[in-house]
Design an enzyme around this catalytic site. Structure first.
Site, PDB file in Angstrom:
ATOM      1  N   HIS A  81       1.289   2.133 -10.184  1.00 17.82           N
ATOM      2  CA  HIS A  81       0.269   2.498  -9.201  1.00 17.82           C
ATOM      3  C   HIS A  81      -1.056   1.863  -9.605  1.00 17.82           C
ATOM      4  CE1 HIS A  81       2.433   6.150  -7.471  1.00 17.82           C
ATOM      5  NE2 HIS A  81       3.112   5.964  -8.594  1.00 17.82           N
ATOM      6  N   VAL A  96      10.382   7.974  -6.847  1.00 23.58           N
ATOM      7  CA  VAL A  96      11.166   6.808  -6.406  1.00 23.58           C
ATOM      8  C   VAL A  96      11.686   6.117  -7.666  1.00 23.58           C
ATOM      9  CG1 VAL A  96      11.166   4.608  -5.178  1.00 23.58           C
ATOM     10  CG2 VAL A  96       9.796   6.530  -4.302  1.00 23.58           C
ATOM     11  N   ASN A  98       4.667   6.524 -13.593  1.00 18.41           N
ATOM     12  CA  ASN A  98       5.256   7.841 -13.787  1.00 18.41           C
ATOM     13  C   ASN A  98       6.714   7.693 -14.213  1.00 18.41           C
ATOM     14  OD1 ASN A  98       2.879   9.119 -12.866  1.00 18.41           O
ATOM     15  ND2 ASN A  98       3.522   8.843 -10.731  1.00 18.41           N
ATOM     16  N   ARG A 131       0.830  -1.201   0.000  1.00 14.18           N
ATOM     17  CA  ARG A 131       0.000   0.000   0.000  1.00 14.18           C
ATOM     18  C   ARG A 131       0.866   1.253   0.000  1.00 14.18           C
ATOM     19  NH1 ARG A 131      -5.066  -1.704   0.505  1.00 14.18           N
ATOM     20  NH2 ARG A 131      -5.387  -3.628   1.689  1.00 14.18           N
ATOM     21  N   ASP A 132       0.441   2.239  -0.792  1.00 17.25           N
ATOM     22  CA  ASP A 132       1.134   3.530  -0.843  1.00 17.25           C
ATOM     23  C   ASP A 132       0.973   4.230   0.504  1.00 17.25           C
ATOM     24  OD1 ASP A 132       2.006   5.536  -3.453  1.00 17.25           O
ATOM     25  OD2 ASP A 132       1.642   6.453  -1.499  1.00 17.25           O
ATOM     26  N   ILE A 133       2.048   4.839   0.967  1.00 16.78           N
ATOM     27  CA  ILE A 133       2.041   5.509   2.269  1.00 16.78           C
ATOM     28  C   ILE A 133       1.175   6.772   2.238  1.00 16.78           C
ATOM     29  CG2 ILE A 133       4.032   7.057   1.963  1.00 16.78           C
ATOM     30  CD1 ILE A 133       5.036   6.033   4.699  1.00 16.78           C
ATOM     31  N   HIS A 143       7.721   1.242 -10.891  1.00 19.63           N
ATOM     32  CA  HIS A 143       6.567   0.742 -10.136  1.00 19.63           C
ATOM     33  C   HIS A 143       5.298   1.186 -10.845  1.00 19.63           C
ATOM     34  CE1 HIS A 143       7.847   4.636  -8.559  1.00 19.63           C
ATOM     35  NE2 HIS A 143       6.552   4.915  -8.411  1.00 19.63           N
TER      36      HIS A 143
END
Ligand code: 5GP
Length: 116
Positions: free
Chosen positions: A102, A96, A87, A29-31, A100
């Site tokens: 999303h 980052v 991205n 999970r994204d922070i 990755h």
């Protein structure tokens, strides 16, 4: 390639809510979630940006997408729908530098692509 926060999460050196893993991909999970469901799918192979993925390893990106779809089906929101986003570099908003994907879901999502 530089070590990133995602490498440390994948090595379990720092905590994260890991929700999915297979031979090629780890997802957590994204922070700072941007939707009710916001999960990051990260390959176990290292590429800083999409620009660094060679043609002969294009499957690494496909595996991120199919892992996201598998997760969406498992969690029961695949039919309602979701968005996947990658991205790249400054204008894409990448922060980052380990590739990755999303996965955003859990509510109707607005349009995207508006300048910040
Ligand atoms: P990017 O902007 O590179 O496309 O996406 C990076 C994402 O990583 C951001 O949505 C950000 O909230 C998330 N993120 C940054 N640091 C951490 C962290 O330590 N843990 C988790 N779970 N997500 C993080």
């Amino acid at each position: 390639m530089a070590d990133t926060i995602f490498h440390r999460i994948m090595r379990r050196e720092i905590p994260a809510d890991i929700v999915y893993e297979d031979d090629d991909v780890v997802a957590f999970r994204d922070i700072a979630p941007q939707a009710p469901v916001h999960v990051l799918f990260v390959p176990k192979r290292d590429y800083a940006t999409i620009n660094d993925v060679p043609e002969d390893d294009a499957a690494v990106i496909g595996r991120l997408a199919t892992a996201a779809a598998r997760y969406a089906k498992r969690e029961g929101f695949a039919e309602d729908g979701y968005r996947i986003v990658m991205n790249c570099n400054a204008d894409g908003g990448q922060t980052v530098f380990q590739i990755h994907l999303h996965l955003l879901a859990g509510a109707p999502l607005g349009r995207f692509g508006t300048p910040a």
